[in-house]
Write an enzyme that holds these catalytic residues in place. Structure first.
Site, PDB file in Angstrom:
ATOM      1  N   GLY A 137       8.834 -11.657  -4.338  1.00 15.37           N
ATOM      2  CA  GLY A 137       8.610  -9.951  -4.535  1.00 15.37           C
ATOM      3  C   GLY A 137       8.680 -10.128  -2.859  1.00 15.37           C
ATOM      4  O   GLY A 137       9.663  -9.282  -2.885  1.00 15.37           O
ATOM      5  N   ILE A 164      10.490  -3.241 -12.643  1.00 14.65           N
ATOM      6  CA  ILE A 164      12.039  -2.320 -11.533  1.00 14.65           C
ATOM      7  C   ILE A 164      11.839  -0.894 -12.486  1.00 14.65           C
ATOM      8  O   ILE A 164      11.903  -1.131 -13.319  1.00 14.65           O
ATOM      9  CB  ILE A 164      13.532  -3.115 -12.763  1.00 14.65           C
ATOM     10  CG1 ILE A 164      13.213  -4.825 -12.197  1.00 14.65           C
ATOM     11  CG2 ILE A 164      14.009  -1.997 -12.322  1.00 14.65           C
ATOM     12  CD1 ILE A 164      13.622  -4.520 -10.929  1.00 14.65           C
ATOM     13  N   LEU A 344     -14.425  16.497  -4.904  1.00 10.61           N
ATOM     14  CA  LEU A 344     -14.543  16.751  -6.596  1.00 10.61           C
ATOM     15  C   LEU A 344     -15.323  16.490  -7.525  1.00 10.61           C
ATOM     16  O   LEU A 344     -15.636  16.608  -8.925  1.00 10.61           O
ATOM     17  CB  LEU A 344     -12.904  16.416  -7.086  1.00 10.61           C
ATOM     18  CG  LEU A 344     -11.589  17.319  -6.760  1.00 10.61           C
ATOM     19  CD1 LEU A 344     -11.301  17.708  -5.043  1.00 10.61           C
ATOM     20  CD2 LEU A 344     -10.784  17.159  -7.890  1.00 10.61           C
ATOM     21  N   GLU A 369       7.682  -1.513  -1.805  1.00  9.79           N
ATOM     22  CA  GLU A 369       8.751  -1.024  -0.644  1.00  9.79           C
ATOM     23  C   GLU A 369       8.281  -2.264   0.198  1.00  9.79           C
ATOM     24  O   GLU A 369       8.362  -1.052   1.660  1.00  9.79           O
ATOM     25  CB  GLU A 369       8.810   0.047  -0.747  1.00  9.79           C
ATOM     26  CG  GLU A 369       9.535   1.211  -1.896  1.00  9.79           C
ATOM     27  CD  GLU A 369      11.527   1.345  -2.181  1.00  9.79           C
ATOM     28  OE1 GLU A 369      11.874   0.672  -1.464  1.00  9.79           O
ATOM     29  OE2 GLU A 369      11.438   1.449  -3.672  1.00  9.79           O
ATOM     30  N   PHE A 389       5.612 -14.502  10.169  1.00  7.30           N
ATOM     31  CA  PHE A 389       5.813 -14.342   8.141  1.00  7.30           C
ATOM     32  C   PHE A 389       5.850 -15.541   8.386  1.00  7.30           C
ATOM     33  O   PHE A 389       5.936 -16.573   8.708  1.00  7.30           O
ATOM     34  CB  PHE A 389       7.491 -14.181   8.596  1.00  7.30           C
ATOM     35  CG  PHE A 389       7.572 -12.466   7.830  1.00  7.30           C
ATOM     36  CD1 PHE A 389       7.412 -11.221   6.851  1.00  7.30           C
ATOM     37  CD2 PHE A 389       8.041 -11.909   9.454  1.00  7.30           C
ATOM     38  CE1 PHE A 389       7.834 -10.172   6.995  1.00  7.30           C
ATOM     39  CE2 PHE A 389       7.951 -10.416   9.466  1.00  7.30           C
ATOM     40  CZ  PHE A 389       7.747  -9.367   8.473  1.00  7.30           C
TER      41      PHE A 389
END
Lengths: 391, 328, 250
Positions: A137, A164, A344, A369, A389
């Site tokens: 991913g 997808i 609400l 994304e 990373f």
């Protein structure tokens, strides 16, 4: 909502006209049905011809390919208005425009562009984008889908793709695959794969509690043979699909504001009419704090997007700037949706109101994304020059 | 002293109620200056028989134009004749109804006479020469007062806004020839389409029962029709959403873009009360609302509200109205 | 086939209206504006009529200040070919003055059809169309709910109280358009871009002195509504009693 910061004065007459036209379309065609679609778990396919006629698919691509030739601010405003309806509807348009039409435009041959783009703009061919895999991913470089060139120049593709959007509806899939060995991310190329090809299967993913008005599928490619001209000739390396994602992510930055605006409008109108303890709940300080925070964040997000769009139109924007906008705007939108739902009260859990639907949708938008966390690392690296990373 | 000309609308050889409304309003204007009311009555031969009725509502003179080609209303012939007569008679004001026919006719007469006009008049005061009228504006959300300084003052009256009053005057018949050959009219009526027979029109009915999306399905409109039948004098209306969905014909739509009505009683069934709908019915004398959502804006304008499901409340109301009517 | 549609810019009718300090007019400051509803239907009908034909042109005209160019552009983006702006400081309340200015512009324009919405949403009068027809000496059909045009002839349906009439008329003619005839299209994004390049001509409106004045504008007094008499079918007897004894309508 009220244009509290006169942001309209930063927009041209055409940009406002584009926004207003899409806004009216969404008011008339999406809002009346979307709550029901969401509960039924159904993408409102019936609005696709109308969206095509309006010209939203690939609206920022040139007129010579049957597109509207809009600038990027107008394109962003379209995404905002679509997501004011539902993230699933905006996702459909994002995929069709930024993830299918854009790569054909950017990496395709002239023949491919002439063949596909006008039909896709007209909604006659729906596309999907196959990059993410079950085990890859946030780290697409690790993909294991392979395309082998045959002696006659055709290609045989094997692999599986996951999450997808439009997968089961599409007639054409942009499939990303490695063409050399599975360690070589520079060998990643894009292919236009007809979904009617032998060995191509798409299966809807069931049990989603988010983006329920959107088709999300799993793709399986088993010895799928495509002709030589299925290859996007100018695609090369992981950079190509990442460029597509930057386009889509730009649209998401605007889209998230649309969801936030829908929630704010619902919450502020509810606060003014809902009576509790003999007065409108908007008269209580706690609700005013909620509304003031929502308004502030939306205004900031809008200013961010307008400037990002202007930079993009001048060809000066960077992927890191898009990361900042996506990260911020989706984050504030998820907060706004949640606070609106709370304002609400019990009504907030009903599909008749939109806050909880947006709140659930935005969890996906937060994740796809490039997840919020990944964009955090992108920005961290931009600030420090140090890569945090995994690799 | 100025006389006032009133256009007495007829259809199919019968006077319409709006003809009496026009004569009544003309009477009020004429009385302000001690003038006469002249009613212009046009139709196929035999229409002269209706002159007497106009006399009983205040017409001093009834100008009758009979011609076989006038069996159907012709705005062209009517406009030419009314304008010619207005010129000759030096009237202080010419009064029409703002009915479908009158809205088409009055502006043409004004243009022929070279004067402005006020349309859809709700009330009027003053005398010919300086008439002030009120008239709705901005989707009926405001009332505007207009002052006409030209002479004659041309007015068209909102149907139902003026109640016909019995004032017996001479109703002396004078015969007029049409000011143009009806055979030379360019716009020709080819066909008259009848609405549902026996049902009063929305503009004429003292009671309107109107339905919205709250009825949930087209077939449930049966309940609205049954309630209207129980009243006996009621017409059926609907909201824009319902007309857009094809549950009811567009001609039944009440609201900003549909019909504007002012009945004595308006029963709103399953109608939330969007601004666009309120614009068409807020001048009703009494409003009843039946709706499941107690927050629905319709309750803010309703004189009497019942919170509940229309499918449950309406049949009960139909039965009760039927009983009340029998008790009379 | 050449059609001209006369359109008006009016405030959004969903707005909360305020009255100017002198009590005469609606205060239009800060309101949103758009093309008047019925005028939008008229533009749509004109486009549909010309799209069916090999040669067709739709021209749009609007009278008023520079801001009316917004609605002209909108009509251009829907598909009209060109626009004419008759410039005036404001639109007079006197419809006859407006009709005269329009007739002066449209005279000799060679239009087969001159179209209007059945009335503007602000003045709600519906007088300008028929008056313009009269000034130009043309046949007029008001509030058409259906319209067909073929070989120099038009057929229209008009809704009447409790019925309707079908009329025939020769072209050129003036027709105003009722609701329900056609849903105005959304200006397409391509249309919006194309509209920038379409001609928009501005000229002064020839306005006479108005002889009709708005002397006062008021918001209607709020109805004293809001009385809920009960819930469900159990409330019916009380409602019937009130309708009989208090409202006296039953």
């Amino acid at each position: 909502m009220q244009d509290f910061y006169n942001i309209d004065s930063l927009l041209s007459e055409e940009e406002i006209a584009v926004r207003d036209s899409v806004r009216r379309f969404v008011d008339d065609n999406v809002l009346p049905i979307i709550g029901e679609c969401y509960v039924e778990g159904r993408f409102p396919r019936e609005i696709v011809p109308g969206l095509a006629e309006l010209g939203v698919f690939g609206a920022n691509l040139p007129e010579e390919y049957g597109c509207a030739g809009l600038n990027n601010v107008a394109y962003g405003l379209i995404m905002q208005e679509l997501e004011r309806g539902d993230s699933g509807v905006r996702s459909f348009a994002s995929v069709q425009g930024a993830l299918v039409m854009y790569p054909i435009y950017a990496f395709g041959s002239e023949e491919q562009k002439q063949h596909y783009l006008p039909k896709m703009a007209a909604g006659e061919i729906i596309g999907c984008f196959g990059l993410t895999e079950p085990d890859f991913g946030s780290n697409p470089a690790g993909m294991i889908t392979m395309a082998r060139e045959q002696s006659d120049g055709s290609w045989v593709i094997n692999g599986a793709k996951m999450w997808i959007t439009n997968g089961s509806t599409a007639q054409a899939a942009i499939v990303w695959a490695k063409t050399n060995d599975d360690k070589d991310q520079r060998s990643i190329r894009g292919f236009i794969v007809p979904t009617s090809s032998k060995g191509f299967r798409a299966k809807d993913q069931k049990g989603k509690l988010s983006l329920r008005a959107s088709d999300t599928s799993e793709l399986v490619l088993e010895d799928v043979r495509v002709p030589k001209d299925a290859l996007l000739p100018k695609s090369g390396g992981l950079k190509s699909p990442l460029m597509c994602l930057t386009q889509a992510r730009y649209g998401i930055s605007w889209g998230a504001l649309g969801a936030a605006i829908a929630c704010f409008e619902e919450a502020s109108s509810y606060a003014k009419t809902r009576i509790m303890f003999d007065r409108p709940i908007g008269g209580f300080q706690l609700q005013q704090l909620r509304l003031a925070d929502m308004l502030t964040e939306i205004v900031k997000g809008q200013l961010l997007c307008v400037q990002l769009g202007r930079l993009k139109d001048r060809g000066e924007f960077t992927p890191q700037q898009v990361s900042l906008a996506k990260r911020n705007n989706v984050h504030i939108a998820t907060d706004i949706a949640r606070e609106a739902r709370r304002l609400l009260g019990a009504n907030g859990i009903l599909a008749e109101y939109s806050a909880m639907r947006h709140m659930e949708n935005l969890e996906s938008v937060y994740t796809y994304e490039g997840t919020h966390d990944v964009h955090t690392l992108v920005l961290g690296q931009a600030v420090t020059g140090l890569n945090a990373f995994g690799a | 002293m100025a006389n006032v000309l009133a256009f007495a609308e007829s259809r199919g050889g019968e006077l319409r109620k709006v003809a009496l409304e026009a004569v009544t309003a003309a009477r009020a204007l004429a009385d302000a200056e001690g003038g006469e009311v002249h009613a212009l009555l046009m139709g196929a031969p035999g229409i002269a028989a209706k002159a007497e009725q106009l006399g009983r509502h205040g017409a001093d003179v009834v100008l009758v134009v009979e011609h076989p080609a006038l069996a159907n209303h012709s705005a062209e012939v009517a406009a030419a004749t009314a304008a010619a007569r207005a010129r000759e008679g030096a009237y202080g004001a010419v009064v029409f109804s703002a009915s479908a026919q009158g809205k088409d006719l009055a502006p043409r007469v004004a243009a022929k006479l070279g004067v402005p006009m006020a349309a859809d008049v709700l009330s009027l005061e003053g005398a010919p020469g300086s008439v002030s009228v009120t008239h709705p504006g901005y989707a009926s959300k405001v009332t505007r007062t207009l002052t006409l300084s030209a002479k004659p003052a041309i007015l068209s009256l909102r149907p139902g806004a003026f109640t016909p009053a019995a004032v017996t005057k001479a109703g002396r018949v004078e015969t007029l020839a049409p000011a143009m050959d009806p055979a030379s009219a360019r716009v020709v009526v080819k066909e008259m389409v009848q609405g549902r027979s026996g049902k009063p029109d929305l503009g004429d009915a003292p009671v309107i029962v109107s339905g919205g999306r709250g009825l949930r399905a087209a077939e449930n409109f049966r309940l609205v029709e049954e309630l209207a039948d129980a009243f006996g004098n009621a017409a059926v209306g609907c909201t824009r959403a319902v007309a857009d969905d094809g549950w009811r014909p567009q001609s039944d739509q009440i609201g900003q873009t549909g019909r504007t009505v002012s009945p004595d009683l308006y029963v709103a069934v399953g109608i939330s009360g969007a601004i666009q709908h309120l614009a068409g019915m807020r001048t009703a004398k009494t409003i009843v609302a039946i709706n499941r959502d107690k927050e629905a804006p319709i309750f803010k304008v309703a004189d009497y509200g019942i919170v509940g499901d229309a499918l449950e409340v309406v049949p009960a109301l139909t039965a009760a109205v039927r009983e009340a009517k029998q008790g009379h | 086939m050449k059609i001209v549609v006369c359109i008006k810019r009016v405030p959004d009718m969903e707005s909360r209206f305020r009255i100017t300090a002198d009590g005469k007019l609606v205060d239009e400051a800060g309101l949103k504006f758009d093309m008047s509803d019925f005028d939008g239907y008229a533009v749509e009908v004109a486009l549909q009529l010309t799209e069916k034909l090999p040669q067709g042109e739709v021209v749009v005209v609007s009278l008023g200040p520079d801001a009316v160019q917004e609605v002209l552009r909108k009509a251009l983006s829907m598909g009209a070919a060109r626009a004419i702006h008759l410039k005036a400081d404001r639109v007079p309340a006197d419809g006859f003055a407006v009709a005269r200015a329009l007739a002066a512009e449209l005279q000799g324009g060679g239009y087969d059809l001159i179209m209007f919405g059945k009335h503007a949403m602000d003045t709600m009068s519906g007088v300008v169309g028929p008056m313009t027809a009269e000034l130009l000496g043309l046949p007029n059909v008001s509030a058409a709910s259906k319209l067909d045009v073929a070989s120099g002839k038009g057929t229209a349906r008009r809704e009447l109280e409790g019925g309707a009439e079908i009329v025939e008329f020769p072209l050129p003619a003036v027709v105003s358009i009722d609701e329900g005839i056609a849903r105005p299209r959304y200006p397409s994004l391509k249309g919006i871009m194309a509209a920038k390049k379409k001609p928009l001509e501005t000229k002064p409106a020839q306005l006479d002195v108005a002889r009709l004045e708005v002397t006062k504008t008021e918001l209607p007094a709020d109805r004293q509504g809001g009385r809920i008499i009960g819930e469900g079918a159990a409330a019916v007897p009380e409602l019937v009693r009130l309708l009989q004894t208090e409202a006296k309508v039953l």
